[in-house]
Scaffold this motif. Sequence first.
Motif, mmCIF file in Angstrom:
data_model
loop_
_atom_site.group_PDB
_atom_site.id
_atom_site.type_symbol
_atom_site.label_atom_id
_atom_site.label_comp_id
_atom_site.label_asym_id
_atom_site.label_seq_id
_atom_site.Cartn_x
_atom_site.Cartn_y
_atom_site.Cartn_z
ATOM 1 N N ALA A 103 -4.659 -0.324 4.732
ATOM 2 C CA ALA A 103 -4.772 0.403 3.467
ATOM 3 C C ALA A 103 -5.061 1.883 3.709
ATOM 4 O O ALA A 103 -4.447 2.759 3.085
ATOM 5 C CB ALA A 103 -5.867 -0.217 2.608
ATOM 6 N N SER A 104 -5.980 2.165 4.615
ATOM 7 C CA SER A 104 -6.333 3.564 4.892
ATOM 8 C C SER A 104 -5.138 4.341 5.426
ATOM 9 O O SER A 104 -4.947 5.517 5.097
ATOM 10 C CB SER A 104 -7.483 3.624 5.902
ATOM 11 N N ARG A 159 9.775 6.070 -2.651
ATOM 12 C CA ARG A 159 9.108 4.770 -2.609
ATOM 13 C C ARG A 159 10.115 3.622 -2.541
ATOM 14 O O ARG A 159 9.916 2.555 -3.103
ATOM 15 C CB ARG A 159 8.179 4.593 -3.807
ATOM 16 N N LEU A 177 -2.551 4.713 2.353
ATOM 17 C CA LEU A 177 -3.074 5.409 1.177
ATOM 18 C C LEU A 177 -3.634 6.785 1.529
ATOM 19 O O LEU A 177 -4.311 7.411 0.720
ATOM 20 C CB LEU A 177 -4.171 4.564 0.514
ATOM 21 N N LYS A 178 -3.316 7.239 2.728
ATOM 22 C CA LYS A 178 -3.916 8.475 3.233
ATOM 23 C C LYS A 178 -3.558 9.690 2.380
ATOM 24 O O LYS A 178 -4.412 10.517 2.060
ATOM 25 C CB LYS A 178 -3.473 8.696 4.682
ATOM 26 N N PHE A 198 0.829 -1.210 0.000
ATOM 27 C CA PHE A 198 0.000 0.000 0.000
ATOM 28 C C PHE A 198 0.863 1.260 0.000
ATOM 29 O O PHE A 198 0.486 2.277 -0.589
ATOM 30 C CB PHE A 198 -0.946 -0.009 1.204
ATOM 31 N N LEU A 229 -10.810 4.582 -6.454
ATOM 32 C CA LEU A 229 -10.084 4.369 -5.199
ATOM 33 C C LEU A 229 -11.010 3.813 -4.123
ATOM 34 O O LEU A 229 -10.632 2.906 -3.366
ATOM 35 C CB LEU A 229 -9.459 5.688 -4.745
ATOM 36 N N THR A 249 1.762 1.583 -3.556
ATOM 37 C CA THR A 249 0.586 2.028 -4.305
ATOM 38 C C THR A 249 0.368 3.524 -4.118
ATOM 39 O O THR A 249 0.120 4.266 -5.079
ATOM 40 C CB THR A 249 -0.664 1.260 -3.837
ATOM 41 N N ASN A 250 0.464 3.973 -2.878
ATOM 42 C CA ASN A 250 0.257 5.384 -2.570
ATOM 43 C C ASN A 250 1.280 6.266 -3.279
ATOM 44 O O ASN A 250 0.922 7.232 -3.967
ATOM 45 C CB ASN A 250 0.349 5.586 -1.057
ATOM 46 N N LEU A 287 -10.695 0.409 -1.894
ATOM 47 C CA LEU A 287 -10.699 0.469 -0.430
ATOM 48 C C LEU A 287 -11.849 -0.345 0.164
ATOM 49 O O LEU A 287 -11.690 -0.980 1.212
ATOM 50 C CB LEU A 287 -10.783 1.920 0.036
ATOM 51 N N LEU A 320 -2.553 9.908 -0.794
ATOM 52 C CA LEU A 320 -3.218 9.849 -2.095
ATOM 53 C C LEU A 320 -4.680 10.243 -1.943
ATOM 54 O O LEU A 320 -5.218 11.024 -2.741
ATOM 55 C CB LEU A 320 -3.105 8.442 -2.680
ATOM 56 N N SER A 321 -5.317 9.715 -0.908
ATOM 57 C CA SER A 321 -6.725 10.001 -0.672
ATOM 58 C C SER A 321 -6.956 11.489 -0.424
ATOM 59 O O SER A 321 -7.896 12.090 -0.960
ATOM 60 C CB SER A 321 -7.222 9.178 0.524
#
Length: 281
Positions: free
Chosen positions: A195-196, A272, A199-200, A136, A179, A139-140, A183, A202-203
């Motif tokens: 995940a949250s 990354r 991926l914060k 994740f 997204l 991913t982010n 999720l 990006l969100s």
Amino acid sequence: MFWMSNATELLNFFQVKAEAMERDWEFEAPGDPVLSADLDTCSEALAQLDDVIMHTFQQCVYHLTKTLYSLLPALLDNNPFSSLEKEKERDEEGEDVSSLPPTVAGLVEVYRCSLMLSREACLSPPLTSQTFGYLFFFTNTSLLNTLLERGERAGVILGSKVRDGLFSWSRAVQIRTNLDLVLDWLQGAGLGDIASEFLKKLSVTVNFLCVPKTRLIQSSWASLQEDHALLSPTQLHHLLTHYKLGPARAPPTSWAPPPGTELSGGKTREGRSWESWRVIM
């Protein structure tokens, strides 16, 4: 992944044995050169096992992220609302991720297979969490970097229509929907919290782009920075500078950062690498 699981089991087993030997050395045979040499040998063996675990972890995430890398752009580029995607969704009914549109099905399939492998390998919960944490994390950062790099480009012509660029409300809503589909699946698979967390950013970035244009143009730099605190000043400035307000429409002066704001030379990329990522058993 099987090697990582087995090496972890061996490490845990020998750590218990080594601790027992150390207690014997301290209380029953202090200064015993033979036992002292055995302890040194155990320490070396434990260090080797630790290296094996780190190496297998790196190999696992390397191959998984290599697969993810080719699938991630679909989350930014594909429209989950198009009739074409809905038609494809019906055509793919019966697959493990058939409830998802093709925009995200391939991405979710990688997560699903990774979770299945971790269970088959009996990977410990901490290592499972760290493996998915890195997936994740990748991913982010990958999606965020792609979004920031491509967002400043103008829209593209598709047939007789011009498709808006990524830094626009219409595209942001599509990305947000894709997204959320990912999720939601991860939440159902028991990976929602991890995940949250990873991926914060990006969100938050996508949420910023989803702010209605009429509200956005009335906002100031200070209020936007407060509402989207995870974004660095450089990233926020980049988003505002290249946001698509319309033909020949300049950004409002209220979006300008105050004098003296550190913009890091315009660098917006997120790191990354796993170089600083240490596996904790």
